[in-house]
Design a protein around this motif. Structure first.
Motif, short mmCIF file in Angstrom:
data_model
loop_
_atom_site.label_atom_id
_atom_site.label_comp_id
_atom_site.label_asym_id
_atom_site.label_seq_id
_atom_site.Cartn_x
_atom_site.Cartn_y
_atom_site.Cartn_z
N ASP A 176 0.82 -1.21 0.00
CA ASP A 176 0.00 0.00 0.00
C ASP A 176 0.86 1.26 0.00
O ASP A 176 0.43 2.31 -0.49
CB ASP A 176 -0.92 0.01 1.23
CG ASP A 176 -2.02 -1.03 1.12
OD1 ASP A 176 -2.24 -1.53 0.00
OD2 ASP A 176 -2.64 -1.35 2.15
N VAL A 179 1.45 2.59 -3.56
CA VAL A 179 0.29 2.88 -4.40
C VAL A 179 -0.44 4.09 -3.86
O VAL A 179 -0.69 4.20 -2.66
CB VAL A 179 -0.68 1.68 -4.44
CG1 VAL A 179 -1.92 2.04 -5.26
CG2 VAL A 179 0.01 0.45 -5.02
N THR A 180 -0.75 5.03 -4.76
CA THR A 180 -1.57 6.18 -4.41
C THR A 180 -2.93 6.01 -5.05
O THR A 180 -3.03 5.92 -6.28
CB THR A 180 -0.94 7.50 -4.90
OG1 THR A 180 0.35 7.66 -4.29
CG2 THR A 180 -1.83 8.69 -4.54
N ARG A 181 -3.96 5.93 -4.25
CA ARG A 181 -5.32 5.73 -4.77
C ARG A 181 -6.02 7.07 -4.90
O ARG A 181 -6.02 7.88 -3.97
CB ARG A 181 -6.11 4.82 -3.84
CG ARG A 181 -7.54 4.54 -4.32
CD ARG A 181 -8.30 3.68 -3.32
NE ARG A 181 -7.71 2.36 -3.21
CZ ARG A 181 -8.03 1.33 -3.99
NH1 ARG A 181 -8.92 1.50 -4.95
NH2 ARG A 181 -7.45 0.16 -3.82
N GLU A 182 -6.62 7.30 -6.05
CA GLU A 182 -7.41 8.51 -6.28
C GLU A 182 -8.87 8.12 -6.42
O GLU A 182 -9.26 7.50 -7.41
CB GLU A 182 -6.94 9.22 -7.56
CG GLU A 182 -7.71 10.50 -7.84
CD GLU A 182 -7.25 11.18 -9.11
OE1 GLU A 182 -6.33 12.01 -9.04
OE2 GLU A 182 -7.80 10.86 -10.19
N PRO A 183 -9.72 8.46 -5.45
CA PRO A 183 -11.14 8.07 -5.52
C PRO A 183 -11.83 8.72 -6.73
O PRO A 183 -11.51 9.85 -7.11
CB PRO A 183 -11.72 8.62 -4.21
CG PRO A 183 -10.54 8.80 -3.31
CD PRO A 183 -9.40 9.17 -4.21
#
Length: 409
Positions: A176, A179-183
């Motif tokens: 995690d 990883v950069t999560r963009e909603p």
């Protein structure tokens, strides 16, 4: 108690993201006083209170997505009754108000059973869409008020079916921390929906061509020399003026589709959409009655709307009613982009992309010379526009740009 239902603040908008509360529970507000900020269809809108009274409930968190028609907040107006009628003391303050952490767009589990007992609740346009897509409304849980089935409920059921049929995709296994999560929310969610709908619902065809720009650049230089030296007329404004004049002669391209019966609506006035890259994503403000504007006025209108888009100052009205869209990457290109396949901006039927101007070898009177050239890609909906129509329109655009005095006459 008065329930403030989320209003439809844009054409065809079904939901909005809550960005900010401007009041707190217990505060007294006046009719018309701003109480919340929401984001919908790429614009930020302040919602005014519909009544004077005391705020009794603000049941949503910032970032929640509400459906149009859901209870945004409630007020005590001193009447002791809700908009739907009297309520008991025990019910007051909680009737029809979702909990703070309730998923706003999730339908109730019993909605399909309720629909099975009678006719599903849906607007005629929604029923027509379901019939066209082969969707059984009795099997859909409506997310609207009272279980009403909305257009996006029908579309979501199709998307869910496709998701079930989609093969499993292997995903990279990473920590995690890597990883950069963009909603997918707000403006990006709106763009996602519009692009997906356009790419699946339209029979899009793209024609790419080049035009010589020496004449239009000379016109820009001459206008700048004769007028205010602080105002630098841009290539986008000059070429847009030429395209606008071409649109007045080819009405099938200056048109929109009626979503209810699929008729083609050809407009007398050119309401020009100009694609702008803003911090909030791609935005398309509209310059109204562009065919009536002289070059300097069209330049100012485009510049003003682009500045408003980049600062988040556009209102809902600035994005409505476009009949044709122009997109240009000339201001940011460094590579030699020869063509693109732009996606048509629904409910319009055509869009024109233009590149930066570059030096290229061209043939004149049998000799190779250096020429100033711009690439263009015209995307159009082949259901309404034939290839012959597109070719004649492209010829007209080319004629106007290569002979801009014709467009100004």
């Amino acid at each position: 108690m008065h329930e403030f239902l989320l209003p439809d603040v844009g054409e065809g908008i079904h939901e909005a993201e809550l960005l900010e509360w401007l009041v707190v529970v217990g505060a007294h507000v006046e009719d018309g006083e701003p109480v919340a900020v929401v984001n919908t269809d790429k614009v930020t809108v302040e919602l005014p209170s519909p009544v004077s009274g005391v705020v009794t409930a603000t049941p949503w968190d910032v970032g929640d997505v509400l459906q149009v028609g859901q209870v945004l907040m409630t007020f005590d107006t001193g009447t002791g009754a809700s908009a739907a009628g009297p309520v008991s003391t025990e019910q007051e303050g909680q009737a029809n108000v979702p909990s703070r952490h309730e998923t706003p767009s999730a339908p109730t589990a019993s909605a399909p059973m309720a629909a099975a007992l009678g006719r599903p609740i849906a607007a005629p346009s929604t029923r027509k869409l379901a019939a066209e897509l082969g969707v059984d409304l009795f099997l859909i849980a409506g997310s609207g008020p009272g279980g009403r089935i909305l257009r996006h409920d029908v579309e979501r059921s199709i998307a869910d079916d496709r998701e079930v049929a989609r093969p499993t995709v292997d995903r990279p296994v990473e920590s995690d921390a890597l990883v950069t999560r963009e909603p997918l929310t707000g403006v990006r969610a709106v763009i996602w929906q519009h692009m997906a709908t356009s790419s699946t619902d339209l029979a899009t065809t793209t024609s790419t061509f080049t035009v010589r720009t020496e004449a239009v650049e000379a016109l820009i230089h001459e206008v700048g020399r004769r007028t205010d030296t602080e105002r630098k007329i841009g290539v986008l404004a000059a070429t847009s003026m030429c395209v606008v004049q071409a649109l007045t002669r080819h009405p099938r391209f200056n048109a929109t589709v009626d979503p209810d019966n699929h008729d083609l609506l050809m407009h007398r006035n050119v309401h020009l959409g100009v694609a702008v890259a803003s911090p909030n994503g791609l935005t398309v403000p509209v310059v109204r009655d562009a065919e009536t504007l002289r070059l300097s006025a069209l330049h100012d209108a485009i510049a003003d709307r682009a500045a408003m888009a980049r600062t988040g100052a556009l209102g809902v009205g600035d994005l409505r009613g476009g009949t044709f869209t122009i997109s240009s990457t000339g201001g940011i290109e460094r590579a030699r982009v020869l063509s693109t396949q732009p996606i048509v901006n629904l409910p319009q039927v055509a869009l024109l992309w233009m590149s930066r101007i570059r030096d290229e070898p061209v043939v004149e009177a049998g000799n190779i010379v250096a020429g100033r050239v711009m690439s263009c890609s015209l995307s159009f909906d082949h259901r309404y526009i034939d290839g012959e129509d597109a070719t004649r329109f492209i010829n007209e655009i080319t004629e106007m740009i290569e002979h801009p005095l014709v467009a100004m006459s």
